[in-house]
Design an enzyme around this catalytic site. Structure first.
Site, short mmCIF file in Angstrom:
data_model
loop_
_atom_site.label_atom_id
_atom_site.label_comp_id
_atom_site.label_asym_id
_atom_site.label_seq_id
_atom_site.Cartn_x
_atom_site.Cartn_y
_atom_site.Cartn_z
N ASN A 34 1.39 -3.35 -6.39
CA ASN A 34 1.93 -2.77 -7.62
C ASN A 34 2.82 -1.59 -7.22
OD1 ASN A 34 2.42 -1.58 -10.06
ND2 ASN A 34 0.29 -0.96 -10.45
N SER B 217 -6.88 3.19 -4.70
CA SER B 217 -6.90 3.78 -3.35
C SER B 217 -7.31 2.80 -2.26
CB SER B 217 -7.80 5.03 -3.32
OG SER B 217 -7.26 6.05 -4.14
N LYS C 158 4.70 0.12 -9.02
CA LYS C 158 4.88 1.10 -10.11
C LYS C 158 6.36 1.45 -10.22
CE LYS C 158 0.14 2.42 -9.36
NZ LYS C 158 -0.91 3.40 -9.49
N GLY D 179 -4.71 6.34 -7.00
CA GLY D 179 -3.82 7.35 -6.43
C GLY D 179 -4.51 8.62 -5.97
N GLU E 71 -10.04 -1.52 -11.87
CA GLU E 71 -9.44 -0.31 -11.32
C GLU E 71 -10.04 0.93 -11.98
OE1 GLU E 71 -5.32 -1.26 -9.50
OE2 GLU E 71 -5.03 -0.75 -11.60
N GLU F 85 -2.19 3.07 -16.47
CA GLU F 85 -1.04 3.94 -16.69
C GLU F 85 -0.26 3.52 -17.94
OE1 GLU F 85 0.54 3.63 -12.72
OE2 GLU F 85 -1.19 4.77 -11.99
N HIS G 139 -2.51 -2.16 -17.41
CA HIS G 139 -2.76 -1.15 -16.37
C HIS G 139 -3.08 0.17 -17.06
CE1 HIS G 139 -2.17 1.65 -13.09
NE2 HIS G 139 -2.31 0.63 -12.27
N GLY H 9 -1.62 -0.04 -5.02
CA GLY H 9 -0.50 0.76 -5.49
C GLY H 9 0.23 1.41 -4.32
N GLY H 10 -0.09 2.67 -4.07
CA GLY H 10 0.63 3.46 -3.07
C GLY H 10 0.78 2.78 -1.72
P1 PGA Z 1 -3.36 3.07 -5.82
O1 PGA Z 1 -2.99 2.36 -7.21
O2 PGA Z 1 -3.58 1.98 -4.82
O3 PGA Z 1 -2.16 3.91 -5.50
O4 PGA Z 1 -4.60 3.87 -6.06
C1 PGA Z 1 -3.61 1.16 -7.61
C2 PGA Z 1 -3.08 0.73 -8.96
O5 PGA Z 1 -2.87 1.59 -9.84
O6 PGA Z 1 -2.83 -0.47 -9.19
#
Ligand code: PGA
Length: 242
Positions: free
Chosen positions: A8, A202, A10, A163, A157, A92, A90, A223-224
């Protein structure tokens, strides 16, 4: 079924990064199924550049097939330009855009109607976990975010793990995935037992093997650590062979 590792991006990534990322995926062999979910404008470039074995996903879609919805994108168009998957609900989007479970359910319905595979996200806040409410919150999200004809993927999640570099304990991840499996099997007897349940929050190369080895964990939503192809591939390489 192979493990599923979804990236992802983002609101990250630029056009110049597409080709090098796709080349890195082409140069690697992955026993896991990879899905790349970049921002909307990068979808066509990724559709052209990705190896055929890597799937393409969007990060949202509208519930309607077309119409007066400025700034939104329909599932039909996403399918037309080569996406096969779409992340929906998601945290967010739930937080930044006020998406409710009912909104998510309508989007999932639209995605399925357009032939997209939804990746539906659920997860609790830290106060909810501290209060012992995590499983109830997630079960409620599932009950109201999934239409009756749901098929697709679920991503668990925990919001406080996204994050932050923090993850739940292995026991907590396993317990939540078992609860999600039970809820899916109860609501969708035909598909629930085999619906892949991804963990997200994470995930990185250092913790991927331990997380992916847990019972009922069918993959990861990253994500990251998906922004660098090398890290994303290292996570995929940590998936157990099936
Ligand atoms: P993250 O994000 O791996 O940066 O924690 C995961 C996500 O929001 O899908």
């Amino acid at each position: 079924m192979p493990f599923i590792i979804a990236g992802n991006f983002k609101m990250n990534g630029v056009l110049a990064g597409v080709q090098p990322y796709a080349e890195a995926l082409k140069a690697a062999e992955s026993k896991a199924k990879l899905i790349i979910c970049p921002p909307f404008p990068l979808l066509p470039a990724f559709a052209a550049a990705l190896p055929a074995t890597t799937a393409l996903g969007a990060q949202d879609c509208h519930a309607r097939p077309s119409g007066a919805h400025t700034g939104d994108v329909s599932a039909t168009l996403l399918r037309e330009i080569g996406a096969t998957h779409v992340i929906l609900g998601h945290s967010e989007r739930r937080a930044d855009h006020g998406e409710t479970n009912a909104d998510v359910s309508a989007k999932v319905f639209a995605a399925l109607a357009a032939g997209l595979i939804p990746i539906v996200c659920v997860g609790e806040t830290e106060p909810q976990r501290d209060a012992g409410e995590a499983e109830d919150i997630v079960k409620t999200q599932l009950r109201h975010s999934l239409p009756e004809n749901f098929t697709g993927l679920i991503a668990y999640e925990p919001i406080w793990a996204i994050g932050t570099g923090r993850t739940p304990t292995p026991a907590d991840i396993a317990a939540m995935h078992a609860a999600i499996r039970a809820a899916l099997t109860d609501s969708f007897p035909a598909t629930g037992p085999a619906t892949p349940i991804l963990y997200g929050g994470s995930v990185k190369p250092e913790n991927a093997a331990a997380i992916l080895a847990l019972p009922q964990v069918g993959g990861a939503l990253v994500g990251g650590a998906s922004l660098k192809a090398a890290d994303f591939l290292a996570i995929a390489a940590a998936a157990p062979a099936v």
